[in-house]
Every structure is written in C-alpha cells, then in structure tokens.
Scaffold this motif. Structure first.
Motif, PDB file in Angstrom:
ATOM      1  N   GLY A 212       0.819  -1.212   0.000  1.00  0.00           N
ATOM      2  CA  GLY A 212       0.000   0.000   0.000  1.00  0.00           C
ATOM      3  C   GLY A 212       0.851   1.258   0.000  1.00  0.00           C
ATOM      4  N   LYS A 213       1.948   1.229   0.752  1.00  0.00           N
ATOM      5  CA  LYS A 213       2.847   2.382   0.784  1.00  0.00           C
ATOM      6  C   LYS A 213       3.491   2.613  -0.580  1.00  0.00           C
ATOM      7  N   GLU A 214       3.925   1.537  -1.219  1.00  0.00           N
ATOM      8  CA  GLU A 214       4.549   1.675  -2.537  1.00  0.00           C
ATOM      9  C   GLU A 214       3.558   2.234  -3.551  1.00  0.00           C
ATOM     10  N   ARG A 215       2.321   1.768  -3.485  1.00  0.00           N
ATOM     11  CA  ARG A 215       1.294   2.247  -4.407  1.00  0.00           C
ATOM     12  C   ARG A 215       0.973   3.719  -4.148  1.00  0.00           C
ATOM     13  N   ALA A 216       0.886   4.096  -2.871  1.00  0.00           N
ATOM     14  CA  ALA A 216       0.570   5.483  -2.525  1.00  0.00           C
ATOM     15  C   ALA A 216       1.668   6.432  -2.995  1.00  0.00           C
TER      16      ALA A 216
END
Length: 285
Positions: A212-216
């Motif tokens: 999720g962090k990478e996508r954000a």
C-alpha cells in the motif's frame, strides 16, 4: 562519526586536506575564511568555522569574491574552478575547489564518477582540524548539501551523493525516509505534488502495508512523470529518500530550499552570514 579522509571517495584529496588540517589545528594566527557570498559558499564555510570555533582557533569570516590578501587562509573557489584543493608550499594557504572523483562502482566494476564538492571537502577538512567538534557533529547531515545543489542529480545519477548519503546512514547521522514520514515537508521543492493527497497519505501511512505504501508513493509521484523536471534521480530523492538528521522535523532538501530563500532580498553577504550562523547555532536552517 567515520573519518571522512579514510573513505575511498576522498582518496584524491586526502593528503592535501590532512596536511592543511594539521597546520590549522595549531595556528596561533587568525585564519581568514574567504568564500563567495553564495549558498554554496556559506555551506562550505560553516563546517570549517565550526571546527575552528570549538577548538578555539582564531579566524575571520569574509564573503566576497577576489583573492585573499593575508595568510593563513582558506579560500573557497566558485563552480567555474574544478581543480580540487591546492595547498600553498608554506602550508599557510589552502584553496578548495570541486573535483570529479570516483564515487561508486557499477555491477561490472566500472567506475562511476561525480563531483566531490567544496562542501564535502570542507567537512573532511574540518574533521581533520577537530574531530570532536560538537557543532560539526550537529551539521553532519549537510555533508551532501553541495551535491544536492549541483546539477548532477538533474541529468543523471550522482554516485558521490549516493556514497556520502549511504555513509551518513551507516554511521547513524541521518535517517532516510519516504516523504510521508517527514513531519514538516515543504512541497515548494515539488510543485507537481498534490499537498492534500500527501496529507491524506501521511495520516494513513502507519496503517498501510508495504504494498500500500509503494502504491501510494507511486500515485503521489505520477504527475512528475509527465514533466521534464525533476529528473528521475532527483524525484527518487524527493519522494523515497528524504534525509532527516537527529530530531529534525524537516528534511534536508526542505532546509536547503529555505536557506536559498535568504538570497531573494539581494543582500548576498547578509544571506550567507545568516546561513552560517544558523548552522553553527542549531545545525539546521
């Protein structure tokens, strides 16, 4: 702190700066610190001044162009000069200029070169003068600030910047974090960045998993991909590799931007003095 002059990236300037540092550490005469009244000049003068101040060596700070008129001196040269450091034969005068050195090696052993700036050389010189300087320790994260100001990161990968950043990280002088983990980021460095979106991501950051962090982060950076600036190398540093010193609430790029704003009034010498005084007092700008 690791001894900078023992690091491979400083090998070409090691002898000159070590000899100069030894001479300055025992000087009974006031040392003239002369630099152009620019942000780069101020960031170069500051670590040298920190070491001299903590060791009790007398000195005079001057921001102007032109050659030094007295000895002993440290003369910071502008970007038009790339000859590296030059020590006078009597060891009473040192001129510092940037020089291209080998930063890292590629996967196939090929040399990757980049600029060893006057700022990083000044930190090495200052450590040679007085390695126990508390002021110098506080401003240690600024070791890479000269490379941040130069254009190498705008055109391609800067191996010297990366080598120095990794050195700071390994010795514990900095943390390298993504932008949502910076308490007070300044998006003027990233005009394409949606501040509302960044704020929303930052609030949820602790609840996100790695994916999720990478996508954000990718979504936050996406608008920059359609622009010619920043370069991919600088974008990566702005979004994924923000540099934080101990107890810093703002990252290094933000502080450099803040420091550069002092020159907007046109009072260049005052701006340079303000930056040096702030670094000597707080280790921050």
């Amino acid at each position: 702190m690791r001894e900078l002059l023992r690091e491979e990236v400083f090998s070409t300037v090691r002898s000159t700066l070590s000899t100069a540092g030894e001479a300055m550490a025992t000087s009974s005469d006031a040392i003239l610190l002369l630099a152009p009244p620019t942000l780069l000049g101020a960031l170069t003068i500051a670590p040298i001044e920190a070491a001299l101040l903590d060791l009790g060596i007398p000195y005079r700070r001057r921001f102007r162009t032109g050659d030094p008129e007295t000895q002993p001196f440290v003369h910071i040269l502008g970007l038009e000069n790339s000859s590296g450091p030059v020590l006078e034969s009597n060891h009473l005068g040192l001129s510092i200029a940037s020089v291209v050195v080998e930063g890292l090696r590629g996967h196939h052993g090929d040399a990757r070169k980049g600029p060893l700036t006057t700022v990083s050389q000044a930190h090495a010189l200052a450590q040679s003068i007085f390695s126990e300087s508390s002021r110098l320790r506080r401003m240690r994260p600024w070791l890479v600030s000269g490379n941040w100001l130069l254009s190498a990161l705008d055109t391609t990968y800067d191996p010297v910047y990366t080598a120095l950043r990794d050195l700071l990280l390994s010795e514990g002088s900095i943390r390298v974090v993504p932008i949502p983990e910076v308490d007070c980021p300044d998006t003027r460095n990233s005009p394409w960045l949606d501040t509302d979106a960044l704020e929303a991501v930052s609030k949820q950051w602790g609840k996100m998993d790695l994916e999720g962090k990478e996508r954000a982060l990718s979504n936050l950076a996406k608008p920059a991909l359609t622009s010619s600036t920043p370069s991919s190398a600088r974008l990566e540093e702005l979004m994924w590799h923000c540099i934080l010193g101990k107890e810093w609430r703002t990252d290094l790029a933000t502080q450099i931007l803040r420091a550069s704003s002092f020159w907007k009034g046109g009072l260049n010498r005052l701006a340079a003095d303000t930056v040096v005084d702030s670094l000597l007092r707080d280790g921050q700008c």
